[in-house]
Design a protein around this motif. Structure first.
Motif, PDB file in Angstrom:
ATOM      1  N   LYS A  74      41.425 -10.356 -16.073  1.00 50.69           N
ATOM      2  CA  LYS A  74      42.409 -10.515 -15.003  1.00 50.69           C
ATOM      3  C   LYS A  74      43.386  -9.351 -14.901  1.00 50.69           C
ATOM      4  O   LYS A  74      44.305  -9.377 -14.091  1.00 50.69           O
ATOM      5  CB  LYS A  74      43.187 -11.817 -15.203  1.00 50.69           C
ATOM      6  CG  LYS A  74      42.312 -13.044 -15.106  1.00 50.69           C
ATOM      7  CD  LYS A  74      43.114 -14.303 -15.266  1.00 50.69           C
ATOM      8  CE  LYS A  74      42.236 -15.537 -15.134  1.00 50.69           C
ATOM      9  NZ  LYS A  74      43.019 -16.766 -15.248  1.00 50.69           N
ATOM     10  N   PHE A  75      43.217  -8.314 -15.716  1.00 48.66           N
ATOM     11  CA  PHE A  75      44.158  -7.195 -15.725  1.00 48.66           C
ATOM     12  C   PHE A  75      44.305  -6.521 -14.371  1.00 48.66           C
ATOM     13  O   PHE A  75      45.373  -6.045 -14.024  1.00 48.66           O
ATOM     14  CB  PHE A  75      43.755  -6.141 -16.752  1.00 48.66           C
ATOM     15  CG  PHE A  75      44.084  -6.512 -18.181  1.00 48.66           C
ATOM     16  CD1 PHE A  75      44.995  -7.497 -18.493  1.00 48.66           C
ATOM     17  CD2 PHE A  75      43.473  -5.849 -19.220  1.00 48.66           C
ATOM     18  CE1 PHE A  75      45.289  -7.833 -19.796  1.00 48.66           C
ATOM     19  CE2 PHE A  75      43.763  -6.161 -20.538  1.00 48.66           C
ATOM     20  CZ  PHE A  75      44.668  -7.157 -20.821  1.00 48.66           C
ATOM     21  N   ASP A  76      43.248  -6.437 -13.607  1.00 48.72           N
ATOM     22  CA  ASP A  76      43.314  -5.724 -12.329  1.00 48.72           C
ATOM     23  C   ASP A  76      43.960  -6.542 -11.212  1.00 48.72           C
ATOM     24  O   ASP A  76      44.229  -6.006 -10.148  1.00 48.72           O
ATOM     25  CB  ASP A  76      41.912  -5.273 -11.893  1.00 48.72           C
ATOM     26  CG  ASP A  76      41.402  -4.147 -12.778  1.00 48.72           C
ATOM     27  OD1 ASP A  76      42.225  -3.362 -13.294  1.00 48.72           O
ATOM     28  OD2 ASP A  76      40.178  -4.047 -12.952  1.00 48.72           O
ATOM     29  N   ARG A  77      44.218  -7.800 -11.450  1.00 49.10           N
ATOM     30  CA  ARG A  77      44.862  -8.638 -10.441  1.00 49.10           C
ATOM     31  C   ARG A  77      46.375  -8.443 -10.540  1.00 49.10           C
ATOM     32  O   ARG A  77      46.970  -8.690 -11.596  1.00 49.10           O
ATOM     33  CB  ARG A  77      44.512 -10.101 -10.650  1.00 49.10           C
ATOM     34  CG  ARG A  77      43.035 -10.376 -10.497  1.00 49.10           C
ATOM     35  CD  ARG A  77      42.764 -11.830 -10.725  1.00 49.10           C
ATOM     36  NE  ARG A  77      41.341 -12.086 -10.774  1.00 49.10           N
ATOM     37  CZ  ARG A  77      40.828 -13.238 -11.126  1.00 49.10           C
ATOM     38  NH1 ARG A  77      41.616 -14.242 -11.468  1.00 49.10           N
ATOM     39  NH2 ARG A  77      39.518 -13.401 -11.141  1.00 49.10           N
ATOM     40  N   PRO A  78      47.017  -8.016  -9.450  1.00 47.28           N
ATOM     41  CA  PRO A  78      48.466  -7.722  -9.503  1.00 47.28           C
ATOM     42  C   PRO A  78      49.321  -8.879 -10.025  1.00 47.28           C
ATOM     43  O   PRO A  78      50.258  -8.662 -10.792  1.00 47.28           O
ATOM     44  CB  PRO A  78      48.816  -7.385  -8.059  1.00 47.28           C
ATOM     45  CG  PRO A  78      47.529  -6.923  -7.453  1.00 47.28           C
ATOM     46  CD  PRO A  78      46.447  -7.705  -8.148  1.00 47.28           C
ATOM     47  N   PHE A  79      49.010 -10.104  -9.618  1.00 43.22           N
ATOM     48  CA  PHE A  79      49.809 -11.250 -10.063  1.00 43.22           C
ATOM     49  C   PHE A  79      49.757 -11.389 -11.584  1.00 43.22           C
ATOM     50  O   PHE A  79      50.788 -11.564 -12.236  1.00 43.22           O
ATOM     51  CB  PHE A  79      49.306 -12.534  -9.392  1.00 43.22           C
ATOM     52  CG  PHE A  79      49.970 -13.777  -9.913  1.00 43.22           C
ATOM     53  CD1 PHE A  79      51.269 -14.085  -9.557  1.00 43.22           C
ATOM     54  CD2 PHE A  79      49.301 -14.629 -10.781  1.00 43.22           C
ATOM     55  CE1 PHE A  79      51.890 -15.229 -10.042  1.00 43.22           C
ATOM     56  CE2 PHE A  79      49.913 -15.778 -11.275  1.00 43.22           C
ATOM     57  CZ  PHE A  79      51.206 -16.075 -10.899  1.00 43.22           C
ATOM     58  N   TYR A  80      48.574 -11.317 -12.155  1.00 43.31           N
ATOM     59  CA  TYR A  80      48.440 -11.461 -13.600  1.00 43.31           C
ATOM     60  C   TYR A  80      49.018 -10.261 -14.319  1.00 43.31           C
ATOM     61  O   TYR A  80      49.626 -10.400 -15.376  1.00 43.31           O
ATOM     62  CB  TYR A  80      46.976 -11.678 -13.993  1.00 43.31           C
ATOM     63  CG  TYR A  80      46.501 -13.066 -13.654  1.00 43.31           C
ATOM     64  CD1 TYR A  80      46.842 -14.144 -14.458  1.00 43.31           C
ATOM     65  CD2 TYR A  80      45.745 -13.295 -12.524  1.00 43.31           C
ATOM     66  CE1 TYR A  80      46.428 -15.425 -14.146  1.00 43.31           C
ATOM     67  CE2 TYR A  80      45.321 -14.578 -12.205  1.00 43.31           C
ATOM     68  CZ  TYR A  80      45.665 -15.637 -13.019  1.00 43.31           C
ATOM     69  OH  TYR A  80      45.253 -16.899 -12.702  1.00 43.31           O
ATOM     70  N   GLN A  81      48.824  -9.104 -13.767  1.00 38.09           N
ATOM     71  CA  GLN A  81      49.381  -7.911 -14.388  1.00 38.09           C
ATOM     72  C   GLN A  81      50.904  -8.031 -14.475  1.00 38.09           C
ATOM     73  O   GLN A  81      51.511  -7.725 -15.513  1.00 38.09           O
ATOM     74  CB  GLN A  81      48.992  -6.678 -13.568  1.00 38.09           C
ATOM     75  CG  GLN A  81      49.141  -5.407 -14.346  1.00 38.09           C
ATOM     76  CD  GLN A  81      48.659  -4.229 -13.559  1.00 38.09           C
ATOM     77  OE1 GLN A  81      49.425  -3.301 -13.417  1.00 38.09           O
ATOM     78  NE2 GLN A  81      47.461  -4.249 -13.034  1.00 38.09           N
ATOM     79  N   TYR A  82      51.541  -8.531 -13.406  1.00 39.61           N
ATOM     80  CA  TYR A  82      52.987  -8.735 -13.408  1.00 39.61           C
ATOM     81  C   TYR A  82      53.377  -9.765 -14.473  1.00 39.61           C
ATOM     82  O   TYR A  82      54.335  -9.558 -15.228  1.00 39.61           O
ATOM     83  CB  TYR A  82      53.457  -9.188 -12.022  1.00 39.61           C
ATOM     84  CG  TYR A  82      54.919  -9.531 -11.972  1.00 39.61           C
ATOM     85  CD1 TYR A  82      55.876  -8.520 -11.938  1.00 39.61           C
ATOM     86  CD2 TYR A  82      55.354 -10.848 -11.993  1.00 39.61           C
ATOM     87  CE1 TYR A  82      57.228  -8.820 -11.911  1.00 39.61           C
ATOM     88  CE2 TYR A  82      56.695 -11.159 -11.973  1.00 39.61           C
ATOM     89  CZ  TYR A  82      57.631 -10.141 -11.928  1.00 39.61           C
ATOM     90  OH  TYR A  82      58.961 -10.441 -11.914  1.00 39.61           O
ATOM     91  N   ARG A  83      52.632 -10.877 -14.546  1.00 37.15           N
ATOM     92  CA  ARG A  83      52.931 -11.908 -15.538  1.00 37.15           C
ATOM     93  C   ARG A  83      52.781 -11.379 -16.957  1.00 37.15           C
ATOM     94  O   ARG A  83      53.609 -11.657 -17.830  1.00 37.15           O
ATOM     95  CB  ARG A  83      52.017 -13.114 -15.344  1.00 37.15           C
ATOM     96  CG  ARG A  83      52.438 -13.975 -14.184  1.00 37.15           C
ATOM     97  CD  ARG A  83      51.606 -15.211 -14.047  1.00 37.15           C
ATOM     98  NE  ARG A  83      51.591 -16.000 -15.261  1.00 37.15           N
ATOM     99  CZ  ARG A  83      50.672 -16.922 -15.512  1.00 37.15           C
ATOM    100  NH1 ARG A  83      49.711 -17.150 -14.654  1.00 37.15           N
ATOM    101  NH2 ARG A  83      50.694 -17.612 -16.623  1.00 37.15           N
TER     102      ARG A  83
END
Length: 99
Positions: A74-83
């Motif tokens: 999920k690293f490339d997903r902005p939402f998860y990266q922010y979390r």
């Protein structure tokens, strides 16, 4: 009755997978793999440039546990990266304030 057992079996499989990922303790391989992948992101590079944060990322067991639990898929997903960034910064601030 056969349908009931199939549904029960499927439900049990979902519960088993859930508990595996929730209760699984990350190992050194998970931690190192996630650190390598996180190095692609600017916010993580900034953390590594801070000497005190870098030491915690490399050597502190709790910080490494947080990193190891991250889902690298999920690293490339902005939402998860922010979390993940917020979660990592929170533990680092807690550790740095306690020094």
């Amino acid at each position: 009755m056969g349908m009931f057992f199939e549904l029960f079996g499927a439900f049990f499989d979902v519960i088993e997978i859930f508990f595996y990922y929730v209760l699984k303790k990350p190992d050194e391989e998970d931690m190192s793999k996630n650190i390598r992948m996180l190095k692609k992101y600017g916010w993580f590079q900034e953390l590594l440039q801070d000497g005190r944060a870098r030491e915690l990322i490399i050597h502190d067991w709790q910080v490494r546990q947080v990193i190891g639990k991250m889902n690298h898929k999920k690293f490339d997903r902005p939402f998860y990266q922010y979390r993940y960034e917020q979660k990592l910064r929170k533990i680092l601030i807690k550790k740095l304030d306690s020094e």
